[in-house]
Scaffold this motif. Sequence first.
Motif, PDB file in Angstrom:
ATOM      1  N   GLY A  64       0.927  -1.203   0.022  1.00  0.00           N
ATOM      2  CA  GLY A  64       0.028  -0.136   0.121  1.00  0.00           C
ATOM      3  C   GLY A  64       0.730   1.260  -0.113  1.00  0.00           C
ATOM      4  N   ASP A  65       2.028   1.238  -0.449  1.00  0.00           N
ATOM      5  CA  ASP A  65       3.004   2.431  -0.733  1.00  0.00           C
ATOM      6  C   ASP A  65       2.740   3.162  -1.683  1.00  0.00           C
ATOM      7  N   GLY A  66       1.450   3.584  -1.957  1.00  0.00           N
ATOM      8  CA  GLY A  66       1.072   4.525  -3.053  1.00  0.00           C
ATOM      9  C   GLY A  66      -0.408   4.718  -2.732  1.00  0.00           C
ATOM     10  N   TRP A  67      -0.839   5.934  -3.385  1.00  0.00           N
ATOM     11  CA  TRP A  67      -2.417   6.166  -3.328  1.00  0.00           C
ATOM     12  C   TRP A  67      -3.207   4.788  -3.974  1.00  0.00           C
ATOM     13  N   HIS A  68      -3.912   4.442  -3.275  1.00  0.00           N
ATOM     14  CA  HIS A  68      -5.026   3.334  -3.845  1.00  0.00           C
ATOM     15  C   HIS A  68      -6.058   3.148  -2.901  1.00  0.00           C
ATOM     16  N   THR A  69      -7.154   2.443  -3.555  1.00  0.00           N
ATOM     17  CA  THR A  69      -8.295   1.832  -2.996  1.00  0.00           C
ATOM     18  C   THR A  69      -8.091   0.441  -3.006  1.00  0.00           C
ATOM     19  N   ASP A  70      -8.598  -0.209  -1.926  1.00  0.00           N
ATOM     20  CA  ASP A  70      -7.943  -1.712  -1.903  1.00  0.00           C
ATOM     21  C   ASP A  70      -9.031  -2.461  -3.163  1.00  0.00           C
ATOM     22  N   VAL A  71      -8.098  -3.278  -3.794  1.00  0.00           N
ATOM     23  CA  VAL A  71      -8.332  -4.304  -4.821  1.00  0.00           C
ATOM     24  C   VAL A  71      -9.825  -3.908  -5.733  1.00  0.00           C
ATOM     25  N   THR A  72      -9.463  -2.500  -6.393  1.00  0.00           N
ATOM     26  CA  THR A  72     -10.617  -2.342  -7.344  1.00  0.00           C
ATOM     27  C   THR A  72     -10.401  -3.003  -8.432  1.00  0.00           C
ATOM     28  N   CYS A  73      -9.445  -3.858  -8.527  1.00  0.00           N
ATOM     29  CA  CYS A  73      -9.385  -4.781  -9.870  1.00  0.00           C
ATOM     30  C   CYS A  73     -10.669  -5.908  -9.765  1.00  0.00           C
ATOM     31  N   ASP A  74     -11.138  -6.243  -8.487  1.00  0.00           N
ATOM     32  CA  ASP A  74     -12.213  -6.860  -8.366  1.00  0.00           C
ATOM     33  C   ASP A  74     -13.620  -6.448  -8.962  1.00  0.00           C
ATOM     34  N   GLU A  75     -14.323  -7.449  -9.173  1.00  0.00           N
ATOM     35  CA  GLU A  75     -15.888  -7.223  -9.567  1.00  0.00           C
ATOM     36  C   GLU A  75     -16.445  -6.379  -8.680  1.00  0.00           C
ATOM     37  N   TYR A  76     -16.484  -6.969  -7.438  1.00  0.00           N
ATOM     38  CA  TYR A  76     -16.976  -6.511  -6.169  1.00  0.00           C
ATOM     39  C   TYR A  76     -15.770  -6.080  -5.332  1.00  0.00           C
ATOM     40  N   PRO A  77     -15.269  -4.981  -5.414  1.00  0.00           N
ATOM     41  CA  PRO A  77     -14.080  -4.567  -4.469  1.00  0.00           C
ATOM     42  C   PRO A  77     -14.726  -4.359  -2.953  1.00  0.00           C
ATOM     43  N   PRO A  78     -13.719  -4.699  -1.930  1.00  0.00           N
ATOM     44  CA  PRO A  78     -14.229  -4.474  -0.781  1.00  0.00           C
ATOM     45  C   PRO A  78     -14.662  -3.186  -0.369  1.00  0.00           C
ATOM     46  N   MET A  79     -15.841  -3.417   0.489  1.00  0.00           N
ATOM     47  CA  MET A  79     -16.600  -2.040   0.772  1.00  0.00           C
ATOM     48  C   MET A  79     -15.989  -1.491   2.172  1.00  0.00           C
ATOM     49  N   GLY A  80     -15.107  -2.240   2.763  1.00  0.00           N
ATOM     50  CA  GLY A  80     -14.449  -1.667   3.752  1.00  0.00           C
ATOM     51  C   GLY A  80     -13.267  -2.669   4.338  1.00  0.00           C
ATOM     52  N   SER A  81     -12.236  -2.019   5.027  1.00  0.00           N
ATOM     53  CA  SER A  81     -11.063  -2.759   5.559  1.00  0.00           C
ATOM     54  C   SER A  81     -10.782  -2.425   6.870  1.00  0.00           C
ATOM     55  N   MET A  82     -10.381  -3.529   7.657  1.00  0.00           N
ATOM     56  CA  MET A  82     -10.197  -3.183   9.008  1.00  0.00           C
ATOM     57  C   MET A  82      -8.459  -3.721   9.253  1.00  0.00           C
ATOM     58  N   LEU A  83      -7.888  -2.932   9.385  1.00  0.00           N
ATOM     59  CA  LEU A  83      -6.146  -3.204   9.514  1.00  0.00           C
ATOM     60  C   LEU A  83      -5.847  -2.894  11.169  1.00  0.00           C
ATOM     61  N   TYR A  84      -5.320  -4.005  11.657  1.00  0.00           N
ATOM     62  CA  TYR A  84      -5.115  -4.200  13.120  1.00  0.00           C
ATOM     63  C   TYR A  84      -3.557  -4.221  13.112  1.00  0.00           C
ATOM     64  N   VAL A  85      -3.050  -3.239  13.681  1.00  0.00           N
ATOM     65  CA  VAL A  85      -1.621  -3.195  13.761  1.00  0.00           C
ATOM     66  C   VAL A  85      -1.076  -3.233  15.070  1.00  0.00           C
ATOM     67  N   THR A  86      -0.216  -4.099  15.356  1.00  0.00           N
ATOM     68  CA  THR A  86       0.173  -4.498  16.833  1.00  0.00           C
ATOM     69  C   THR A  86       1.796  -4.293  16.832  1.00  0.00           C
ATOM     70  N   GLU A  87       2.504  -3.965  15.719  1.00  0.00           N
ATOM     71  CA  GLU A  87       3.855  -3.457  15.850  1.00  0.00           C
ATOM     72  C   GLU A  87       4.091  -2.326  15.129  1.00  0.00           C
ATOM     73  N   THR A  88       4.575  -1.142  15.746  1.00  0.00           N
ATOM     74  CA  THR A  88       5.015  -0.047  14.899  1.00  0.00           C
ATOM     75  C   THR A  88       6.570   0.331  15.268  1.00  0.00           C
ATOM     76  N   PRO A  89       6.982   1.023  14.238  1.00  0.00           N
ATOM     77  CA  PRO A  89       8.568   1.132  14.204  1.00  0.00           C
ATOM     78  C   PRO A  89       8.966   2.114  15.562  1.00  0.00           C
ATOM     79  N   ALA A  90      10.037   1.616  16.211  1.00  0.00           N
ATOM     80  CA  ALA A  90      10.243   2.413  17.536  1.00  0.00           C
ATOM     81  C   ALA A  90      10.811   3.785  17.273  1.00  0.00           C
TER      82      ALA A  90
END
Length: 271
Positions: A92-118
């Motif tokens: 995702g290192d660029g402007w995008h909407t998730d998986v719009t190549c699909d016929e039915y692209p996701p309506m939403g995404s839930m990203l759960y981040v557990t480790e962040t850079p120190a």
Amino acid sequence: MEFRSITPHLGAEVTGIDLAEPMGSNTFNALREGWLKWGVLVFRDQDLSRDQHVALGSKFGELHVHPMYKDQKEHPEILKVATNADSAYTAGDGWHTDVTCDEYPPMGSMLYVTETPACGGGDTLFADMYLAYELLSDKMKSILQGLTAVHDGALPYVGSYKSTPPEGGYPRHEHPVITSHPDTGKKVLYVNSGFTSHIKGLRPNESRALLDMLFRHIESTPKLVARVDWEPNTLAFWDNRCTQHHAVWDYYPESRYGERVSIVADTRPAA
Ligand code: SIN
């Protein structure tokens, strides 16, 4: 549950909810309403197992299986977003909407981040595609209305991530350049530099020029953007039908880890 806006039009931090707990219909409805209003919801200090993450996503609909990870044996609906010193790219290192190549692209995404850079960094930028549409001139809106664009999975998955396409290739589908959000009815600028290869019916140089102009509009209009700074155990839930996002890889060689589930839309993007 309380919503505190991140910008006046996009993004809100939500407090007073434990996403691991069973959710009654009042809470679900309030959450859904807030999500439709703010486009991106951010929940801090959440302690979620994989099963709880999957269960949370499933409340909103059928979970998506990413075309790059269809063969993942365990939890095929979980997309791992893992970046470290050995990574050749970050997802995702660029402007995008998730998986719009699909016929039915996701309506939403839930990203759960557990480790962040120190060292800090590793934020995600979100952009408001309702506002991106509104800021276009009336003349440009009428040029774009009625146009159809092709969204091609090979563009990011082969072009950027260098993955080997599955048999039959990655998905490739057409969507209107201007869509109407199925829940809010508001108009959305629905092309993204991640997936949109060209606009149908235009000469290649016309299509390129129009898309580049629209992509520059998104990249160069800071007021479209809400920035999410992650802390470990933060979950962000975005409406993929009216936002784009960009993961910022500014923390090399440090690591960041998260897992994403996405919810398949029950309608195709429509004008
Ligand atoms: C993505 O879903 O595109 C990844 C976003 C992120 O890692 O911040």
